[in-house]
Structure formats: structure tokens, C-alpha cells
Design an enzyme around this catalytic site. Sequence first.
Site, PDB file in Angstrom:
ATOM      1  N   ASN A   1       0.809  -1.229   0.000  1.00  0.00           N
ATOM      2  CA  ASN A   1       0.000   0.000   0.000  1.00  0.00           C
ATOM      3  C   ASN A   1       0.837   1.273   0.000  1.00  0.00           C
ATOM      4  OD1 ASN A   1       0.732  -0.651   2.708  1.00  0.00           O
ATOM      5  ND2 ASN A   1      -0.831   0.749   3.464  1.00  0.00           N
TER       6      ASN A   1
ATOM      7  N   LYS B   1      12.227  -8.061   1.487  1.00  0.00           N
ATOM      8  CA  LYS B   1      11.208  -8.582   0.586  1.00  0.00           C
ATOM      9  C   LYS B   1      10.092  -7.555   0.437  1.00  0.00           C
ATOM     10  CE  LYS B   1       7.452 -10.992   1.121  1.00  0.00           C
ATOM     11  NZ  LYS B   1       6.631 -10.489  -0.024  1.00  0.00           N
TER      12      LYS B   1
ATOM     13  N   ASP C   1       6.563  -6.290  -1.207  1.00  0.00           N
ATOM     14  CA  ASP C   1       5.394  -7.071  -1.596  1.00  0.00           C
ATOM     15  C   ASP C   1       5.481  -7.432  -3.075  1.00  0.00           C
ATOM     16  OD1 ASP C   1       2.448  -7.667  -0.395  1.00  0.00           O
ATOM     17  OD2 ASP C   1       2.377  -7.332  -2.556  1.00  0.00           O
TER      18      ASP C   1
ATOM     19  N   GLU D   1       4.071  -3.109  12.403  1.00  0.00           N
ATOM     20  CA  GLU D   1       2.999  -2.129  12.254  1.00  0.00           C
ATOM     21  C   GLU D   1       1.851  -2.830  11.566  1.00  0.00           C
ATOM     22  OE1 GLU D   1       1.229   0.569   9.694  1.00  0.00           O
ATOM     23  OE2 GLU D   1       2.761   2.052  10.194  1.00  0.00           O
TER      24      GLU D   1
ATOM     25  N   GLU E   1     -11.416  -4.142  10.193  1.00  0.00           N
ATOM     26  CA  GLU E   1     -10.763  -3.206   9.287  1.00  0.00           C
ATOM     27  C   GLU E   1     -11.204  -3.484   7.845  1.00  0.00           C
ATOM     28  OE1 GLU E   1      -6.283  -1.425   8.672  1.00  0.00           O
ATOM     29  OE2 GLU E   1      -6.486  -3.597   8.910  1.00  0.00           O
TER      30      GLU E   1
END
Length: 530
Positions: free
Chosen positions: A171, A194, A196, A267, A399
Site C-alpha cells: 500500500n 522482501k 510485496d 505495524e 478493518e
Amino acid sequence: MSEQTSIPADPELDPTASYATDQSVIRRLAGLLRATAGSRTSYAPATAQPVAELPLSGPDDVIAAVRSARKTQRSWKNTSLQDRAAILLRYHDLVLDHRHELVDLVIVESGKARKQAFEEVAHVAMTARYYARKAEEFLGTQRKLGMFPILTRAEQRFVPKGVVGIISPWNYPLSMAMADGLPAVLAGNTVVHKPDSQTPLTALRAIELLYESGLPRDAWQPVNGDGPTVGGAIIQNTDYVCFTGSTKTGRLVAKQAGERLIGCSLELGGKNPMLVLRDADVHRAAEGAVRACFSSAGQLCVSMERLYVADQVYDAFVTAFLDRVKKIRLSAGTGWDVDMGSLISKAQLDTVSRHVENARARGAVVLAGGKARPDIGPLFYEPTVLSGVTPEMECFDNETFGPVVSIYRFSDEAEAIARANEGDYGLNASVWTRDGRRGRAVAAQLVAGSVNVNEGYAASFGSIDTPMGGMRSSGLGRRQGAEGIRRYVDPQTVATQRLLPIAASHGLKDEAYAELMTAALRILKKLGRP
């Protein structure tokens, strides 16, 4: 309810017709990967067009990367702190110099709007400059109080952990790829990273610029592949792990790291609340709420998904907010006039659609948005505002991670604070009021790692000197500030004793020594010594 504003995509600004899909560029970036396990094609979410076929890494590639990173770290940690900081300052300039191509890469891989993609460039540059300027303060040897004045000299040093594994999300493919690793290498560690697998090109170009800044190639090595295989190998072979992603996956990362007795920072998710108090500037709050809820199509860990609005301003706020929401411009183009771009994947689109339809079926009212927009692009969904959301609805406390926000009225401020604190998350919150002191007093009562007063997320996110992270199920550890770099080092105490030993000596009996120590401790207290 009016139709959402859309902007036709200019064919000349098609994100899959940009620098990002230049085959010579892709081949060059692919060459940075340590990867011998086949290949995979990535696609632009805004258009579904193929972007790049890149090689995939396997566990053996990760092991080889860690091995060479560990070898390089032995010399890298002995590079002076000033020389390491100089690399980050050069990187700051290169990131800004190459901002247009970096923004293009973010757009093509993530589908977000240009104005939000630029936030990532600014954040990476600020992070590099901040840690370079603060390196000596955070990592230099520090004098501490010894056991006895003059007799005991105590120092604290900071020893790099070794090889840091970074698993970054899709994101924020530039910001989250680089912002965690920069303090790690500055602290004397090396990195195996790594990004995404949906957004690898952005990270690869950013890493390439870091090499151009002077970082040794083996000091930051990218690998490419799926999370369970490649991410798992990183956790099993590095000395510390930094992960950004879902709470579900974060629990697995923490468990695996704990089994090896290595540290990790995580996070994770959030269901972030925004409180509009009775004395808020309604129009300013409405404008801020649009950014807070719909930046990056709501695919931002710190974006707002719950709005609590005081009775006194509820009607005026809702009117002002909905007016702005319905004017949000959606497009697959790459111009500055686009307000909101695409979701990243069909899985995200399915989640958003399911949450909205579940709420609608159970009685929630759609005040704005509420539907996918395949006429714009395959993964577009309108910015959506819901009222009447209740606990049995899926979007109430789960979420969504998309452009959906629920709005609630409150009459009692204490009740609103309690409702904002409900649930398992605690990442970010927002408070709107004309009185900054009052806003900070409310902020102190909220369970969240960051609270922004009269802003949604940018004030805390952009204040690099302050730590950022989650409470409860929103994570462990912090990025940014002193905490953001000291997570990558182990403190080491070096204490030197002078003249007298801390024991009975020179013929003094143990009992007499104990009495002497007792008297000395009383004197130190009277002198005000800690």
C-alpha cells in the site's frame, strides 16, 4: 445521491505506458534481485495491464542473501557513522531528483493518485535527512552515571544487531519499503528485504538509488516472492525482523521471531476513529476528513474508518462532508487532478464490496458512494459513507482497508471517547476542535499510538522526530524518532572502576564494608544523586 465524479484516463497518461514499463528499465531492476525460483508477472491495478515479469526468489536465495549480507556487515559496521550518514544525505537528494519516475512507479504498481504517491517521495527524503542529521545523537557513545562519582565511569554503546529482515507492504510501496531500512543500515546493520510481490519495481528502483548514493550492494539485498515462502525464510535467518501488514500475519511473524528469540517490530491493522467535537470548524474538519478517509483509496493503515461527530455540529458537518465526498474525482490517469485511484487487487475490492453490502442488508444507510466503478477501471470503488452501522455488521469493528467510513452521532464527549477506544486496535486517531489544548486533552484519553489534532494522519506521520506505531493489536515497536533506529541496536554497557574495588579491601572486614556502603548510599541520597 449524485453519481461520483470521474475523470477519463488520458491515453497519453496511461500508467502502463510510462517509464515504469520500459523493458530496459525492468531488466535492469530485475538484475538487482537474488532470485532463481521461476518468475511472475505483475499487473497494474488501475488497468489490469501487465507491468513486468520478474524472477522469483526461493528459500535458498534468502539464505544466500543473508550469508553475503552477514559477511558485508562485518566491515559495514566499522564504517564511520559520519560516512554512513553522508550516504543517506546523498540519497535524500537523489530521491528528490528522481521524484517523477518514483511517483510513476508508485502509481503504476499501486493504482493510487499522483498527489498521494508524492507523499511517499517526501516521506522517504525526510526520513533519510532526519536520521543522517541525528545519527550521532542516537548512536554515539553516551556517558551514564556510574555507581560512585569519580570512582566509576559508565558508558553506553550501541551495537548493531547484524542482518535485518524487512518485509514491506504494497500500500505504500516506496515509503514503507525504504523508511524502515534506512535507519537500519545507518546503525551499522545490513538488510535483506522482501517488498510485496504486487509492487516490487518501486522498491527496486529506490534500492538502486541507494546503491548510487554509495551503499555497498550486499548491504541491502532485495528478494522477491510470496510471504509464506520468502518472508518465512527471512524470519528464520535474519537477526531482527521489521514487518508491516495485517494483524493476522503479524501474529505469525511475532510467534516465529519469538521462537528464535530475535526481536521484531510490527505495524499492523487499525480501525481508526476521528472525533469532531462540538466546537470544531465544520468546513475544515470536513475537508480534513476527506483526506483522512480516502487518501490512497482508504488503503492506509492510519486512515480513518469511524467518524464520531458531536450533536451540535452533526448536521452541518455531514452536509459539508458529503458535498466534498461526492466531488472526489476518480480516475485511472496519472495527472495531479485525480483525487482517488484504484484498489490494489480483487481481494481488496471483494472485501470492500462485502462490507458495504453486509451493512446495507442489515439496515445501514449509504449516504454517498456504495458501489464499484468498473467503467473507470477493474478495481475502482466509490468513496463510501455509511450511517446506522451497528455491532452485528461486518464493517463495525473489522478493518475494511478501503474507501469506506461509518459516521456516528454523539451527545456526550466521554461516551465518544469510550466508543473510539472500543475494539482491539490502537494505531491512529484524530480529534477536531478550535481549541488545541482541549484537543490534546482528549488525545491523551485515546488508546492509539498516534493522535492527530486538526489533521487526519499527516501531522504525526510527517513528524519524523516522533515515534509511530500501534497499541494493542495494532503492533509492536515504533518506526521514526529515536525508537525507530534504536530498535536495530543492542545497548552495551562499559563500566570502568578506578582506584577502589567495589568490595572489602585494604584489610577492611566485610561487615565494616557493608556499614561503609550504607553510609555512602545515605550521603548520595542527601546530595540529590539519582
